[in-house]
Design an enzyme around this catalytic site. Structure first.
Site, PDB file in Angstrom:
ATOM      1  N   GLY A   1       9.296   1.943   7.202  1.00  0.00           N
ATOM      2  CA  GLY A   1       9.154   0.627   6.594  1.00  0.00           C
ATOM      3  C   GLY A   1       8.077   0.643   5.524  1.00  0.00           C
TER       4      GLY A   1
ATOM      5  N   ASP B   1       4.048  14.157  15.426  1.00  0.00           N
ATOM      6  CA  ASP B   1       4.262  13.947  13.991  1.00  0.00           C
ATOM      7  C   ASP B   1       2.952  14.083  13.214  1.00  0.00           C
ATOM      8  OD1 ASP B   1       5.973  13.590  11.861  1.00  0.00           O
ATOM      9  OD2 ASP B   1       5.916  11.404  11.923  1.00  0.00           O
TER      10      ASP B   1
ATOM     11  N   LYS C   1       1.778  -2.736   8.943  1.00  0.00           N
ATOM     12  CA  LYS C   1       2.990  -1.937   8.827  1.00  0.00           C
ATOM     13  C   LYS C   1       4.183  -2.754   9.323  1.00  0.00           C
ATOM     14  CE  LYS C   1       3.642   1.742  11.503  1.00  0.00           C
ATOM     15  NZ  LYS C   1       3.567   3.138  12.006  1.00  0.00           N
TER      16      LYS C   1
ATOM     17  N   GLY D   1       7.490   4.231   3.686  1.00  0.00           N
ATOM     18  CA  GLY D   1       8.001   5.427   4.344  1.00  0.00           C
ATOM     19  C   GLY D   1       9.319   5.129   5.025  1.00  0.00           C
ATOM     20  N   GLY D   2       9.807   6.101   5.806  1.00  0.00           N
ATOM     21  CA  GLY D   2      11.068   5.920   6.496  1.00  0.00           C
ATOM     22  C   GLY D   2      11.012   4.828   7.542  1.00  0.00           C
TER      23      GLY D   2
ATOM     24  N   LEU E   1       0.806  -1.219   0.000  1.00  0.00           N
ATOM     25  CA  LEU E   1       0.000   0.000   0.000  1.00  0.00           C
ATOM     26  C   LEU E   1       0.841   1.272   0.000  1.00  0.00           C
ATOM     27  CD1 LEU E   1      -2.714  -1.031   2.631  1.00  0.00           C
ATOM     28  CD2 LEU E   1      -2.929  -1.049   0.136  1.00  0.00           C
ATOM     29  N   GLY E   2       2.008   1.211   0.599  1.00  0.00           N
ATOM     30  CA  GLY E   2       2.841   2.407   0.681  1.00  0.00           C
ATOM     31  C   GLY E   2       4.159   2.109   1.361  1.00  0.00           C
TER      32      GLY E   2
ATOM     33  N   VAL F   1       3.940  -0.696   4.203  1.00  0.00           N
ATOM     34  CA  VAL F   1       2.582  -1.063   4.623  1.00  0.00           C
ATOM     35  C   VAL F   1       1.966  -1.969   3.562  1.00  0.00           C
ATOM     36  CG1 VAL F   1       0.288  -0.234   5.256  1.00  0.00           C
ATOM     37  CG2 VAL F   1       2.306   1.106   5.866  1.00  0.00           C
TER      38      VAL F   1
END
Length: 379
Positions: free
Chosen positions: A103, A218, A119, A100-101, A97-98, A105
């Site tokens: 890891g 965040d 995640k 990021g920094g 799905l995506g 998902v």
């Protein structure tokens, strides 16, 4: 004297030669060598056991912390999965799905048929404190605007978080006007307003509604997930901090957050103490991005006032509020825009004491536009 030394050396040599020819002495030497070797072997083995015991003890400490957490939260604790379960529910990480920094998902499905977002963490502290911090923080929550954690995996270096699945993904996929294939995914102003309201309610719950106050640290579009009805849910509590509600200023936490959303006092204490007002600043910066449909810091801007979006808005307050629509907007939509702009400028005041609490932000969002006044322009 010299003759005595020579005689001693000769005597030793004769003794050594005799020893070699004496079978009984040879047996004694052999036995001695075997005993010394055996002693060395057992010493090394004991050291090896000691090291293995130390490593196992470290592993046991991690497991003990998890078991203590599960016992503490009882039936409220999320399910604990083994890594094999994670691979099975994600069909061996087939649908990504995506990324990021933290890891990646993946989309998954529980045995009961519920869709989930899994995640997989790639960066974590060796002792797992940051990972367990996220689990502990989000497990304390139960709110319509906070994502639900359904389970977690903590198996040596394999760590994962299992969340409820959000069909519309994250907010950043909508406010920058481009989808996966560059198609427009623009939201109506009424929808944007409801999303802003929902995020503020979620933050108020974290700051005021929990027994232990939770500071997120965040808040940004990437960490706001949207369900099938575009109801926003705050996610990703990896940088969050638990504190007592009576505490107004937080002790040194180190710089945490994402560039463009970090409150000034988080990285420079000359501006004031770190508190719940730091989340308010991040919320305000996110509101500005929702309004303008662009990043707060635009490296393509030809002038400084264009590069920093809050400054750009302040310089254009006397113009019609048509930021991210190509057509003329209705009166109701312009009123929503002006309200969001005013609230965001209050939230992004440089000094924490000049910013409203998130409870006050909710009052401003739900009140009339006429009751709002513009804040002074940030220095």
């Amino acid at each position: 004297m010299k003759s005595s030394v020579i005689c001693f050396k000769i005597s030793c040599l004769d003794l050594f030669i005799v020893a070699l020819t004496d079978k009984r002495f040879t047996v004694v030497v052999t036995i001695t060598i075997v005993l010394v070797s055996a002693i060395c072997f057992f010493v090394l083995r004991l050291k090896g056991k000691s090291l293995s015991s130390h490593l196992w003890k470290g592993k046991k400490n991690d497991n003990a912390r998890i078991e203590e957490f599960i016992t503490k939260f009882g039936s409220l604790a999320p399910n604990r999965y083994f890594y094999g379960d994670i691979k099975k529910m994600t069909n061996k990480f087939k649908d990504k799905l995506g990324e990021g920094g933290y890891g990646s998902v993946y989309k998954g499905k529980l045995p009961d048929g519920r869709l989930v977002a899994v995640k997989i963490l790639s960066e974590f502290k060796e002792n797992g404190e940051e990972f367990m911090n996220e689990v502990a923080s989000i497990s304390r929550t139960s709110h319509v605007n906070i994502v639900t954690l359904l389970g977690f995996c903590f198996e040596r270096s394999k760590r994962a978080l299992v969340y409820e699945f959000m069909p519309n993904g994250s907010l950043d996929g909508f406010i920058y006007n481009k989808g996966p294939h560059d198609q427009s995914r623009q939201l109506e102003w009424k929808t944007l307003y409801n999303i802003a309201l929902g995020i503020a309610r979620g933050l108020e719950y974290l700051h005021q509604g929990c027994n232990t106050r939770i500071l997120h640290f965040d808040i940004k579009p990437h960490n706001i997930l949207l369900d099938e009805n575009f109801c926003p849910k705050i996610s990703d509590f990896g940088l969050s901090k638990l504190c007592e509600r009576k505490e107004s200023i937080i002790a040194n936490t180190g710089t945490r957050g994402t560039a463009g959303y970090i409150a000034p006092e988080v990285f420079c204490r000359n501006f004031g103490g770190v508190s719940h007002k730091s989340d308010v600043y991040s919320y305000g910066m996110m509101l500005l991005e929702m309004i303008g449909g662009r990043k707060n810091i635009d490296i393509e801007g030809s002038q400084t006032s264009e590069t920093y979006f809050p400054s750009w808005i302040n310089n254009h307050l006397d113009q019609p509020m048509n930021f991210n629509l190509n057509e003329v907007i209705a009166e109701e939509e312009e009123e929503i825009t002006k309200k969001l702009v005013t609230v965001s400028l209050w939230c992004t005041q440089t000094h924490p004491m000049d910013r409203p609490s998130i409870t006050k932000v909710l009052e401003m969002l739900q009140g009339s536009l006429q009751s709002l006044v513009l804040p002074p322009q940030p220095t």
